[in-house]
Every structure is written in C-alpha cells, then in structure tokens.
Enzyme design. Structure first.
Site, mmCIF file in Angstrom:
data_model
loop_
_atom_site.group_PDB
_atom_site.id
_atom_site.type_symbol
_atom_site.label_atom_id
_atom_site.label_comp_id
_atom_site.label_asym_id
_atom_site.label_seq_id
_atom_site.Cartn_x
_atom_site.Cartn_y
_atom_site.Cartn_z
ATOM 1 C CG HIS A 230 -2.222 0.858 1.143
ATOM 2 N ND1 HIS A 230 -1.804 1.973 1.270
ATOM 3 C CD2 HIS A 230 -2.956 0.883 0.475
ATOM 4 C CE1 HIS A 230 -3.347 2.560 0.899
ATOM 5 N NE2 HIS A 230 -3.877 1.792 0.386
ATOM 6 N NE ARG A 276 -4.449 0.012 -2.740
ATOM 7 C CZ ARG A 276 -5.636 -0.579 -2.016
ATOM 8 N NH1 ARG A 276 -5.021 -1.941 -1.405
ATOM 9 N NH2 ARG A 276 -6.530 -0.212 -1.417
ATOM 10 C CG HIS A 339 -2.418 -3.384 1.906
ATOM 11 N ND1 HIS A 339 -3.112 -3.031 3.310
ATOM 12 C CD2 HIS A 339 -3.518 -3.135 1.652
ATOM 13 C CE1 HIS A 339 -4.062 -2.714 3.524
ATOM 14 N NE2 HIS A 339 -4.688 -2.651 1.973
ATOM 15 N NE ARG A 374 -6.176 -6.170 -1.728
ATOM 16 C CZ ARG A 374 -6.571 -5.168 -0.848
ATOM 17 N NH1 ARG A 374 -8.469 -5.313 -0.649
ATOM 18 N NH2 ARG A 374 -6.265 -4.460 -1.540
HETATM 19 C C1 LIG Z 1 -5.359 -1.694 7.192
HETATM 20 C C2 LIG Z 1 -6.395 -3.115 6.458
HETATM 21 C C3 LIG Z 1 -7.294 -2.261 5.699
HETATM 22 C C4 LIG Z 1 -7.855 -2.353 4.707
HETATM 23 N N1 LIG Z 1 -8.741 -1.926 4.182
HETATM 24 C C5 LIG Z 1 -9.562 -2.475 3.067
HETATM 25 C C6 LIG Z 1 -10.419 -2.467 2.410
HETATM 26 O O1 LIG Z 1 -10.843 -1.534 2.487
HETATM 27 N N2 LIG Z 1 -11.315 -3.194 1.449
HETATM 28 C C7 LIG Z 1 -10.765 -4.441 1.422
HETATM 29 O O2 LIG Z 1 -11.691 -4.985 0.294
HETATM 30 N N3 LIG Z 1 -9.866 -4.986 1.772
HETATM 31 C C8 LIG Z 1 -9.316 -4.435 2.778
HETATM 32 N N4 LIG Z 1 -7.883 -5.045 3.574
HETATM 33 C C9 LIG Z 1 -7.497 -6.923 2.691
HETATM 34 C C10 LIG Z 1 -8.676 -6.841 4.165
HETATM 35 O O3 LIG Z 1 -8.949 -6.726 4.899
HETATM 36 C C11 LIG Z 1 -8.017 -8.500 4.633
HETATM 37 O O4 LIG Z 1 -7.519 -9.185 2.911
HETATM 38 C C12 LIG Z 1 -8.948 -9.840 4.374
HETATM 39 O O5 LIG Z 1 -10.390 -9.034 5.091
HETATM 40 C C13 LIG Z 1 -9.122 -10.752 4.890
HETATM 41 O O6 LIG Z 1 -10.087 -12.147 5.751
HETATM 42 P P1 LIG Z 1 -9.535 -13.396 6.026
HETATM 43 O O7 LIG Z 1 -11.446 -13.658 6.338
HETATM 44 O O8 LIG Z 1 -9.405 -13.720 4.720
HETATM 45 O O9 LIG Z 1 -8.398 -12.902 6.968
HETATM 46 P P2 LIG Z 1 -8.413 -11.904 8.554
HETATM 47 O O10 LIG Z 1 -9.368 -11.035 8.303
HETATM 48 O O11 LIG Z 1 -6.935 -11.728 8.302
HETATM 49 O O12 LIG Z 1 -8.284 -13.170 9.661
HETATM 50 C C14 LIG Z 1 -7.935 -14.226 9.264
HETATM 51 C C15 LIG Z 1 -7.527 -15.434 10.649
HETATM 52 O O13 LIG Z 1 -7.375 -15.821 11.022
HETATM 53 C C16 LIG Z 1 -6.818 -15.778 12.325
HETATM 54 N N5 LIG Z 1 -5.390 -17.048 11.976
HETATM 55 C C17 LIG Z 1 -4.523 -16.779 12.036
HETATM 56 N N6 LIG Z 1 -3.249 -18.026 11.826
HETATM 57 C C18 LIG Z 1 -3.907 -18.532 12.977
HETATM 58 C C19 LIG Z 1 -4.376 -19.759 13.777
HETATM 59 N N7 LIG Z 1 -2.671 -20.071 13.297
HETATM 60 N N8 LIG Z 1 -4.429 -20.344 14.284
HETATM 61 C C20 LIG Z 1 -6.107 -19.758 14.680
HETATM 62 N N9 LIG Z 1 -6.047 -18.938 13.582
HETATM 63 C C21 LIG Z 1 -5.276 -18.054 12.714
HETATM 64 C C22 LIG Z 1 -6.510 -15.043 12.506
HETATM 65 O O14 LIG Z 1 -6.582 -14.981 13.968
HETATM 66 C C23 LIG Z 1 -7.819 -13.847 12.175
HETATM 67 O O15 LIG Z 1 -8.739 -14.376 12.749
HETATM 68 C C24 LIG Z 1 -6.975 -4.741 4.093
HETATM 69 C C25 LIG Z 1 -6.254 -4.766 4.870
HETATM 70 C C26 LIG Z 1 -6.246 -3.971 6.233
HETATM 71 C C27 LIG Z 1 -4.641 -4.718 7.023
#
Ligand SMILES: Cc1cc2nc3c(=O)[nH]c(=O)nc-3n(C[C@H](O)[C@H](O)[C@H](O)COP(=O)(O)OP(=O)(O)OC[C@H]3O[C@@H](n4cnc5c(N)ncnc54)[C@H](O)[C@@H]3O)c2cc1C
Length: 525
Positions: A230, A276, A339, A374
């Site tokens: 980012h 980006r 990011h 992305r």
């Molecule tokens: C600051 C920021 C801003 C963003 N803004 C946007 C946005 O505006 N729009 C957008 O579309 N995307 C955005 N993104 C990206 C987006 O948030 C993520 O790509 C998305 O939320 C990922 O979702 P997920 O369910 O795959 O994983 P996550 O939401 O990261 O969840 C992962 C889960 O896995 C768990 N976990 C990991 N390892 C282990 C383990 N070994 N044992 C047990 N649990 C574990 C964690 O505790 C967590 O609960 C942003 C990301 C960040 C960091």
C-alpha cells in the site's frame, strides 16, 4: 479442552472468509472456528475503505469484471473473477439482512470510488471502519447459531494427514497445550502474511500460518511473488504503519516529496490515483535518502474544500490526533507498507486445494481472482463470496472412514529449545523489506535467499507461539523469494529492476510451488 476433539468442520480463522463459511456450514454439522487471538483481531477488522460490489445491474457487473481483470495485469483467472462480481451482490444483500450498517445518505447506500475502479461501487461503514462493522455483524450472526463453536486464543499448528487425506490438525490451546482436532473437512481462512516484512499495515496475527501449514503437508501454493504494497502508511518513528486509505487520495489528497513538490505527474497520467503499485514505487523513488534508505513523502489534504475530513474519515482522524496530526492542517508523513498477499494456497473456484478434504478461502487462498494485483476493495468481497462457495463444497464431503487416533505428538513440528526468536524475526523482516520488497533484482533476491538459509539454521524449535510463527514466516519468505527469482519479468505488484518489462510469452502464467517438486513451475489457468 480434552486432548482430542472431533467436529464436522474446522475453520482456521475468524475473519470475513472464516465467519461466512461457518454460517454456510452450520445447518450441516458441528463447526469449530479457531482464532489465534481474541475474535475480531484479523485483517478484516482493520479494513477501512470499503467493499467493492456491483449493485447497479448487469452493466455494472461487467464493468466490475473488466476493472478486476485490468488491475490483475494479465493474470486474473476470469472464471473466478466472474463468480466474484456476479455473486457479490447476493452476498452483500445477505450482509444487509444480517444487520451490517453500511453508510447511507437519505436512506440510500452511499457508494464511493477508489483507484482503478471505473465507477462508484465501494460500500463503506462508519466512514472508514468498514471491516470492523462487517466483522461485528457476521460475528453476531455466528454467535447466535448453536452448532458454531468459537475458539479464541488457540493457534493452529500443523495439519494431520492420513493416506492422501487431511483429517485434522493440531492446535496450541490458550494454556500452551498441544491438542488434536479431527474433522470431515478443514478450511484455511487464516488471512495474509504482512508480518514477513518490517513495514506492514497488517496486524501481528498475519503470519501466513495457514499457507505454511498447507505447504508443509504437500499442498500446492501459487503466485507468492505478488505482494501488494500500500503506498500510504503513516511513517512516524515507533508508531505502527497505520494505513491511510486510498479514499484520502480519492477525496483529493496530493503527494509531495521532501522539497514540497507534487511528483506523481512524472509517473502516471492518473497522478495520485494511479494504480497502487505505480504510486508505491514512485514514493519509494522520491522518498529515497542519500544513503539508499527509504524515508517518506507527504500526504497533503490542506487544500481540500467542501469535505468535513473528520466526519468522512473518523478513525483515521482520531488516530492522527493521537500523534499530534490533523488532516486539514498538517502534511502527513507516509511511506509504502506490505498490505495484501495475492498468492496463497492454490484453490479451484470452490476453495478446493490440491489435498483432499482441505479447503482455503480469503487472503490465505489463491484462486487467481486478483491475478498479479488486487483491485482496491475486492478482498473483503472475495472473503464473502469464496467463503460461501467453499462452505457449499465442504457440505458435500462424506464422513471419513474410521481411522487411527492421532496424538498431539504426531504434529510435523519438532520442538527444541531456542531463545533468539525476536532477533531472528527482525532480521527476516529487514531482509525481506530490503531485498524482496517493492523493487527487486536477481542479486538482491539471491542475497535474501542466502540470508534466509542462515536464519533457517538458527530457527528455534520451541512450541511457543512466536517460534511457531517465525517458522511459518520463514517458509513464506522462502516461497516469496523463490517465486520472485523465477519470475524474470515485471508484472502487477512484482517489479524487477533487472527485467522491467512484462513478458507475456514466458510468464503470463501462475507460479506454483509444492514441497514435493521444490522448484517453481509456471502454469496457465
Ligand atoms: C489496514 C488494512 C486495511 C484494509 N482495507 C481494506 C478495504 O478497505 N477493503 C478490502 O476489500 N480489503 C481491505 N483490506 C484487506 C482485507 O481486510 C483482507 O484481505 C481480508 O479481510 C482478509 O480476510 P480473511 O478472512 O481472509 O482473513 P483475516 O481477516 O485476516 O482473518 C484471519 C483469521 O485467521 C486467524 N489465524 C491466523 N493464523 C492462525 C493460526 N495459526 N491459528 C488460529 N487462527 C489463526 C486470525 O486470528 C484471524 O482470525 C485491508 C487490510 C488491512 C490490513
């Protein structure tokens, strides 16, 4: 917790992908959702800008598809992207039914635009706290379902394989005990791996655990060279790289170098709203200190009129105020930060990995939906759509045949004492940032490879969380460096100074890695 547990479905991760999948499975059997820290600590909770969704009918859906394909720079899996944009509206409709409070104006959903979107299609909540609101509503919905158990402060350690099937996993529980959980199907929804770099917008839980676990038991992993940086994370000494959303530039923010000059017109016709990766590389070049170190540039909103910045960006404003900064008054120091990981565990469009009974969705997965880069705000949508799709497939998994009992000692990990974890982690993050970050070349990547070998020889084998995470981050780093070395071209988020052009003839393909074959190979969709 007893030493061994059984569930129908185990979901690693309680972000958007994991929670949506759990809801989709709940009427079919017992679901355990595991999360490393408290519920709500995930990339999902930090998502600011919004969720992209085409609510304007067929034409809007087609335009969303084309924007996604264009952003992905020749590598988007069109089938996956079509599912993303076509099923997105239905999945967002469900969120509305489950109480997600997206921002509205006179009762109508507000839609904003971010870089590389051809029209306004980004829903947001509480101004700039979209992920937290989506997470809140999904969690409230999941909590109300009896067949879903939510296990906090529990770390998944290793997958357990019997014959050619994944049959369970080991976890480190909140008391530091290793336990076994068996299941009919397992979903990796463990998010990204931003912690592999010294500068990242990701929270501490983003250590690529699910991807490393899958790789260790032989699953294929794809496109690991594509890490999106980012462009604008806050750059203050000793302060985390807090994200300053692209929506700030959408509202008219300028970028200025240390001489106070705007510079983006030298890099792209869209200036501050260029893709980006272009903005991030421009900042890296403009912000380079005399010793080659990356300093920062500034985000400037002082000229923006007609927008109440504190109201439009409440979370960002509140964070900046804590550090004595005000969007309407000050130049805000920014620099790029790791990011979003486009790569991950290779899946088909239904979340199936190359191993039986093992699924992946969200940022941990790679269906090719984002290609080499992305499109902004497509990742929350990806978690929803592909979390739901994975659940549909997992429902069809038959009961496994009766099998031998596993004990926690069957984990693939070997445990020995070690105490250098923190120093090794910082070294790994530094090497990755300097040698395998935004600008890469063969000599830097080879240096990174040799540094990683050194770090590997010192990896502690202790079974505490930080050692396990370090081991996983090392595996992720190794995959990024190998894939980046093999891709001798520049495409999307992957930029090689020594191969600055895109080479479709050789590389319009996905990189694939697996433990068995070791070398990177390139495959078409
Ligand atoms: C600051 C920021 C801003 C963003 N803004 C946007 C946005 O505006 N729009 C957008 O579309 N995307 C955005 N993104 C990206 C987006 O948030 C993520 O790509 C998305 O939320 C990922 O979702 P997920 O369910 O795959 O994983 P996550 O939401 O990261 O969840 C992962 C889960 O896995 C768990 N976990 C990991 N390892 C282990 C383990 N070994 N044992 C047990 N649990 C574990 C964690 O505790 C967590 O609960 C942003 C990301 C960040 C960091």
């Amino acid at each position: 917790m007893e030493t061994s547990r059984r569930a129908d479905y185990v979901i690693m991760g309680a972000g958007i992908a994991g929670l949506r999948a759990a809801i989709g499975l709940a009427d079919k059997g017992r679901v355990i959702v595991i999360t490393k820290e408290q519920l709500g600590e995930s990339n999902t909770s930090y998502a600011q800008g919004g969720i992209a969704v085409a609510l304007g009918g067929e034409e809007d859906v087609s335009a969303h598809l084309e924007d996604t394909v264009t952003a992905g720079d020749g590598l988007v899996n069109r089938e996956a992207a079509k599912m993303l944009v076509e099923e997105g509206p239905l999945r967002v409709e469900e969120l509305l039914q489950w109480g997600t409070g997206f921002d509205r104006h006179n009762g109508e959903l507000m839609l904003t635009r971010e870089g590389a979107h051809s029209r306004n299609r980004i829903l947001h909540a509480n101004g700039d706290a979209t992920g937290a609101e989506i997470g809140r509503s999904l969690l409230a919905h999941a909590r109300a379902i009896k067949s879903i158990s939510l296990l906090e402060w529990t770390m998944c350690v290793d997958l357990l394989v019997e014959g050619d099937e994944v049959v369970g996993l080991t976890v480190l529980d909140h008391e530091g005990q290793l336990r076994v959980i068996r299941a009919r199907a397992i979903l990796l929804a463990s998010g990204g791996a931003g912690q592999v770099y010294s500068d990242t917008t990701n929270p501490a839980v983003a250590t690529g655990d699910g991807i490393a676990m899958a790789y260790r038991v032989g699953a294929e992993v794809s496109d690991m060279e594509f890490y999106q940086f980012h462009p604008t994370a806050l750059s203050l000494p000793g302060v985390p790289r807090f994200l300053l959303s692209e929506a700030l530039r959408g509202e008219g923010a300028y970028l200025r170098n240390s001489r106070g000059e705007r510079f983006m017109d030298r890099y792209h016709a869209l200036e501050e709203l260029a893709p980006r990766d272009v903005v991030a590389r421009a900042i890296t070049r403009e912000g380079m200190g005399t010793g080659g170190e990356l300093l920062h540039v500034y985000l400037d909103m002082r000229h923006v009129q007609g927008v109440d910045l504190r109201k439009r960006f409440p979370s960002i404003s509140a964070f900046l105020v804590q550090h004595g900064l005000d969007l309407s008054r000050d130049l805000i120091p920014v620099r790029p930060a790791a990011h979003y990981l486009m790569g991950g565990v290779k899946t088909d469009v239904n979340g199936k990995t190359s191993l039986k009974r093992l699924y992946a969705a969200g940022e941990a997965a790679c269906s090719g939906v984002h290609g080499a880069n992305r499109l902004a705000s497509n990742s929350l949508l990806e978690g929803l759509v592909f979390g739901a799709r994975a659940a549909e497939m997992m429902r069809e998994e038959p009961e496994p045949a009766a099998s031998a009992e596993f004990s926690a000692n069957d984990s693939n990990s070997t445990f020995m004492a070690g105490n250098e974890t923190n120093i090794l982690l910082m070294e790994l993050q530094r090497v990755m940032w300097q040698k395998a970050g935004l600008l890469r070349d063969a000599s830097g990547l080879l240096e990174a490879q040799s540094a990683l070998r050194q770090i590997c020889s010192k990896l502690p084998g202790t079974s505490d969380r930080s050692s396990l995470e370090l081991r996983n981050l090392h595996a992720i780093a190794d995959m990024i460096v190998c894939s980046a070395l093999a891709r001798e071209e520049s495409r999307g988020a992957h930029y090689r100074n020594d191969y600055p052009n895109r080479d479709d003839a050789c590389f319009q393909k996905h990189s694939v890695l697996s433990k068995e074959r070791r070398a990177v190979r390139f495959e078409s969709d």
